[in-house]
Structure formats: C-alpha cells, structure tokens
Design a protein around this motif. Structure first.
Motif, PDB file in Angstrom:
ATOM      1  N   GLN A  27     -12.571 -52.518  -8.149  1.00  0.00           N
ATOM      2  CA  GLN A  27     -11.553 -53.480  -8.565  1.00  0.00           C
ATOM      3  C   GLN A  27     -10.875 -52.965  -9.829  1.00  0.00           C
ATOM      4  N   GLN A  80      -6.154 -63.044 -11.759  1.00  0.00           N
ATOM      5  CA  GLN A  80      -6.383 -62.221 -10.571  1.00  0.00           C
ATOM      6  C   GLN A  80      -5.201 -62.418  -9.636  1.00  0.00           C
ATOM      7  N   ARG A  89      -4.895 -55.873  -4.795  1.00  0.00           N
ATOM      8  CA  ARG A  89      -5.073 -56.860  -5.842  1.00  0.00           C
ATOM      9  C   ARG A  89      -5.238 -56.198  -7.185  1.00  0.00           C
ATOM     10  N   ARG A  91      -6.310 -57.154 -11.560  1.00  0.00           N
ATOM     11  CA  ARG A  91      -6.783 -58.131 -12.546  1.00  0.00           C
ATOM     12  C   ARG A  91      -6.114 -57.828 -13.885  1.00  0.00           C
TER      13      ARG A  91
ATOM     14  N   ILE B 338     -16.330 -58.806 -12.301  1.00  0.00           N
ATOM     15  CA  ILE B 338     -16.053 -58.730 -10.869  1.00  0.00           C
ATOM     16  C   ILE B 338     -15.576 -60.092 -10.374  1.00  0.00           C
ATOM     17  N   TYR B 339     -14.636 -60.060  -9.459  1.00  0.00           N
ATOM     18  CA  TYR B 339     -14.193 -61.306  -8.823  1.00  0.00           C
ATOM     19  C   TYR B 339     -14.365 -61.150  -7.323  1.00  0.00           C
ATOM     20  N   VAL B 340     -15.193 -61.995  -6.735  1.00  0.00           N
ATOM     21  CA  VAL B 340     -15.454 -61.894  -5.306  1.00  0.00           C
ATOM     22  C   VAL B 340     -15.081 -63.218  -4.634  1.00  0.00           C
ATOM     23  N   PRO B 341     -14.065 -63.213  -3.764  1.00  0.00           N
ATOM     24  CA  PRO B 341     -13.730 -64.426  -3.025  1.00  0.00           C
ATOM     25  C   PRO B 341     -14.465 -64.497  -1.690  1.00  0.00           C
ATOM     26  N   TYR B 352     -16.074 -65.433 -10.424  1.00  0.00           N
ATOM     27  CA  TYR B 352     -15.712 -64.386 -11.380  1.00  0.00           C
ATOM     28  C   TYR B 352     -16.865 -64.229 -12.354  1.00  0.00           C
TER      29      TYR B 352
END
Lengths: 189, 405
Positions: A27, A80, A89, A91, B338-341, B352
């Motif tokens: 990411q 985000q 994507r 951030r 980290i951002y996990v949907p 997040y």
C-alpha cells in the motif's frame, strides 16, 4: 496506471507539498503538508479518477515511535482514496501541527466527508476550515476534551457532568410515571 | 444536554404548518437508538438532522489499550446483526499487518461464515424494512430462515449473535459433519424461500408504491456520499470488495455482483435479494470444495481453542507473555500502517491500523458503513415525506452498534 505512478505524479505536480512517500505491504502512502490539501484532493479526484473516499481519520503522533516513515507534526489526517474504475488506491497523510490544529475541509468534493470530519473533530480535536456544520457527533455536546488524543485517560475518576442535570430532570418528570417509586434514578446507587 | 432536553419549542404565529419533530431515539422504526430531528412543512421534510452517539462505547480508544487478540471480541459488538463478517474483517486486517498466513481450509470456513452472516444480515434488513412500511408477513418469514442460520452458528461456536469465531491465523473450531449436513439442507431449500418472499412483495402494489422512486440516488451522488455495499450497487456502481480486493477464499469461488439501475429503494431491495441468491451459490461451492487440512496456521499467535473439547483454557500470565514475546519477535514486520477493507453485509467495513511495534495497535480506526449511511440521510431525505424517511432508513440498512462504535 499503478498506485506508484500516482505517487510520482503527485511528487511532480506538488513538489513543495509532498514530504515523503513510502510503501508498506503493497500500500502506497504519501506524507503531505496540509496547506494545499484541497488542491491535492481535487487533483486526485478529477485528474486521477480517484472518486471513492474510503476512509478519513485523525491520528495523534505524540507517543508514536519513529518508524520507517517519520512523522513531521503532532497530528495527522489520513485519507484513503480509491479509484473504482481503475482499481488503484493511495493513502494521504496530511501533517497538522499542534499549535494551529486545523486543516481545510474536503466536504466540497465529497459530501460524505461531512460526518467523517465531524467525527475526527470530535474525537481528535482537529478543526476543519470550511466545514458547514462542525459539531461533536459521537460524544455529548458538552463533553470536555477529545478522547482519542493520547493524553486523554482511558478511565476517568469523576462522574459525567451532565449526570446531575439528567437526574434532576428525571425527578421532575417522574411525577408523570405510573410506578413512581421504582423509576426514580438515584435510589439504587 | 440542556439543549437536547428542551421539549417546548414555540411555533411562530402564521406558520402553523411548520413543525419540528424529534423522531427517536426510542422509535422502533429507527433500527436502534437513532434520533432524527425533522423540520417539517406539513408532511414534507424541509430539513432532517440525524443524531447518533447513544451507543458510543469508545472501541477505538479501548483498542489502543488491549492486545490484538483481545480486540477481537470488540468487533462482535459492531454490527451485531452479522457479527461473523466483522470478525473476519478484523482478522484479515491484523493478519495482513502481522504477515500471518492462513491455511486454505480456514479461508473457506471464513468465506462460508461470511456468506451465512450476509444472508442473516440481509434477511433482518429486509424483515425490518418490510415491517416498517407495513408488510408484517415478510418479517415472520425472514426470521424463520434467519433462525436456522443462527442455530448453525450456535452449533459451530456456541453463540448466536456474538460468535468470536475467527482467530488470528485461522478459525476457532472446525465444522462437524452434522453442521455441513444441515447447511446443505438449508442451501437446497433457501432459493425456494427467496421466491416465497418475492411472491409476497415483489409485485405487491403497496410495496411498489412505497419503494419505487423513493430515496433515489444517482451513481455520482452515491459515490460522493461515500455509500458502499448493496446501497451503492443499487445505483449501478460496480464496487464489491469481494471482487476488488479479494480476501479469504473469494478469489476461488465463482459469483456475480448484482447491480441495480434506478438507484431507488426498490432497486436496492432487488439487489439484496439477488445478493442472497449469490451468497447461497457461494455457500454451495464452499460445501463442495471444502478442502481438508488444518484450521489454524503454524505461525498464528498462541491463543486458539484447545483441540480437546471440554478443557477450559485460561489466559494466564505465561500464555500472555508468550503472545507478547511472539509479537515482539515480529517487530520488524509490524511497523507501519495498513487499511484493509472487507465487504460486510451493510457495505465496506474497513480497519485502519497503525502499529509501532508494540503488542497492541497504536491506533485502530473502524470505517463502518452504517455511520456513513446515516450521514447520507440528511441529503437523501430532504424534500421527501415523513413516511418516505422510514423507507429510506430501512433501505440504507443501518445498525447503530456499528455506527456509534
């Protein structure tokens, strides 16, 4: 186009604002000055088709250990973005200093940012300039302090200040009750 | 508080059609403790201001003081209608952060319970939505099927609503033969049940009058309002996290993403019905493809249920030390954010995490779909009738436990 290309484009277009960029577990994140956040978001939405705002939140960096991507200021607002059509994507981490704890609101770009920014203001105490209705949202209107700041304790020792008022109101209204004795607050304390 | 308690609001003379009404927080049609302040001209809504926070329990603050394993139980209390999906969402996010591998069987089990909880969530959403706008029978029919699945949850992990079924690195218990048999019977029968609901309301004139062209959202508006899940797909936007960011075993099963066109309440209702059919297909594939093997990964943190049933496990000091040690060993992996949907029944449930190498998250933010959907009410309800507001609240399918966190 990949997420890394967006980072490069941002670096080129906003060379003064981009502080740092990093990659963690695939990411991409960009650390950015807060001053032109509205321009950066407009650019991302209109030029890079980043039309979906996944998440907006505030972070208090005061007790954060130095990591791979260092923090520049005490607070940051984390955005985000995701492009539904292109499937990439990014951030953004906008750095917000402690002495002037404010940042431009992006409600003009995403209506949905309204409540997210209110939540961020309520829990972290970051002001959003240009927000149409910046009030507390999850905590009561007369709440003191911003709970997600690191100096805010997990447990308090006093009662909630509105409690006495609520008790008095309940007593006042209790004469309309069917079962007055059972329902008076404060008897079972 | 003093402002909120003020009951007597004067009505200006000459403007007697102008009302201010507080709907909730106890009104049954509001799906929980949601208060909506309405400014009315006759029966038309001039302005609608939703108030939330009655269920705020401070999960994000609490999570900073608990370890990753302990935080799992908090996620049950978010969307209590479909708690399994929250468990899976949380575990997927932490596993990605810590770099834990999940065995294939556990992935399939997660997909299975996720889809089961999607069906329970949609069934309850449909049931209360229909009840709100006057279709009592659907409510009873939906709860009949929901009960079957909840009983299966109870058999699987001992709880109907707060399962805490997943573990970091896997799941808590394996399925038994009896559960699979019951689930198979359910999967065989369920399509006929969906048809049964559809015969009740699909072409019902009252249902059509209450839902068609009510709460219409164009695709652009829906995206701008950050709406996700079936509510977004009803407007024709193809955004399903199971397809966009596949997690668990969603890249191994075959399913379609139903899309609506009109973007009104009826389109969203149709989307949910088709989604239940797709979930049923996924469940069938899970039963057929369920691979053998372990249910917890080798490098999972040490806090899984004992293999021997009936033995009580206590989280004593050594176990805790072991966990902290294990997490400290991972320090090099753990720094960063980290951002996990994940696709919860209501929409995009995102976690997040910021970790600074400690045993507990430095910051945990929960992006809950219901919070954003209630935020959209203000825009959606403007200019509609009071009765339509009830339909809109129902169609957005909100749960206040998830909204207030």
């Amino acid at each position: 186009m990949e997420s890394t290309d967006i980072v490069e484009k941002l670096r080129k277009k906003f060379s003064d604002d981009v502080l740092d960029s990093y990659q963690h577990r695939g990411q991409n994140g960009v650390l950015i000055r807060r001053d032109h956040i509205l321009d950066v978001c407009t650019y991302l939405r209109d030029e890079c088709s980043m039309n979906h705002l996944m998440c907006l939140t505030g972070v208090d960096n005061s007790k954060r250990k130095a990591t791979a991507a260092p923090c520049y200021e005490r607070f940051e607002v984390v955005y985000q973005f995701y492009s539904i059509a292109e499937k990439y994507r990014i951030r953004l981490r906008a750095q917000v200093p402690e002495d002037d704890c404010s940042i431009e609101s992006i409600t003009s770009l995403w209506i949905g940012a309204d409540w997210l920014e209110r939540e961020c203001y309520d829990l972290m105490g970051i002001h959003f300039d240009g927000h149409p209705d910046l009030r507390r949202i999850l905590t009561p209107d007369d709440w003191e302090g911003h709970p997600l700041r690191k100096e805010y304790p997990l447990r308090g020792d006093g009662k909630w200040t509105g409690y006495e008022e609520l008790k008095a109101k309940s007593k006042e209204l209790s004469r309309f009750d069917f079962y007055q004795k059972d329902h008076e607050i404060g008897e079972h304390e | 508080m003093s402002k909120a308690m003020n009951i007597d609001i004067p009505v200006p003379a000459g403007n007697e059609d102008h009302y201010r009404i507080k709907m909730g927080p106890q009104h049954p049609a509001t799906h929980g403790v949601l208060r909506v302040d309405l400014d009315l001209q006759g029966e038309t809504i001039l302005e609608c201001v939703p108030h939330v926070g009655y269920l705020h329990r401070g999960f994000e603050k609490l999570a900073e003081h608990r370890s990753y394993v302990q935080n799992l139980v908090l996620t049950d209390r978010l969307d209590y209608i479909a708690a399994m999906a929250n468990n899976v969402g949380y575990c997927e996010a932490v596993e990605k952060l810590l770099g834990i591998e999940v065995p294939l069987r556990a992935k399939y089990l997660r997909t299975m319970v996720c889809e089961m909880s999607r069906i329970t969530g949609h069934l309850l959403g449909l049931a209360t939505h229909a009840l709100d706008i006057g279709a009592m029978t659907v409510f009873l029919y939906c709860f009949r099927e929901r009960e079957v699945l909840l009983e299966l949850f109870a058999e699987l992990c001992g709880a109907r609503l707060t399962p805490t079924y997943t573990r970091l690195g896997g799941v808590r218990q394996d399925v038994t033969h009896s559960i699979m048999m019951k689930l198979e019977r359910f999967v065989d029968e369920f399509p006929a049940n969906i048809e049964e609901y559809e015969t009740l309301i699909d072409t019902n004139r009252i249902w059509l009058k209450r839902t068609v062209d009510v709460g219409t959202l164009s695709a652009e508006d829906a995206v701008s309002l950050c709406i996700t899940g079936p509510s977004l797909r009803g407007s024709g936007v193809d955004y399903d996290i199971r397809k966009h960011f596949p997690y668990a075993a969603y890249d191994l099963v075959d399913f379609e993403v139903p899309l609506g066109e009109a973007g009104d309440t009826y389109a969203r209702y149709r989307c949910r019905m088709e989604e239940m059919r797709q979930s049923n297909n996924i469940l069938r594939q899970c039963i057929e493809q369920m691979p053998p093997g372990p249910i917890v990964g080798d490098d999972a943190p040490d806090l899984v249920m004992p293999v021997k049933p009936g033995r009580k496990v206590e989280v004593d000091a050594p176990a805790r030390q072991g966990l902290i040690k294990l997490i400290e060993d991972r320090e090099t992996f753990m720094e960063g954010d980290i951002y996990v949907p994940t696709e919860a029944p209501k929409g995009e449930l995102g976690f997040y995490f910021i970790s600074d190498g400690n045993g507990s998250p430095y910051r945990m933010h929960i992006r809950s779909p219901s919070f954003i959907h209630i935020g959209a009410l203000k825009t959606m309800a403007k200019g509609t009738m009071v009765a339509d507001l009830i339909a809109i609240i129902g169609t957005m399918d909100v749960v206040l436990g998830e909204c207030d966190r």
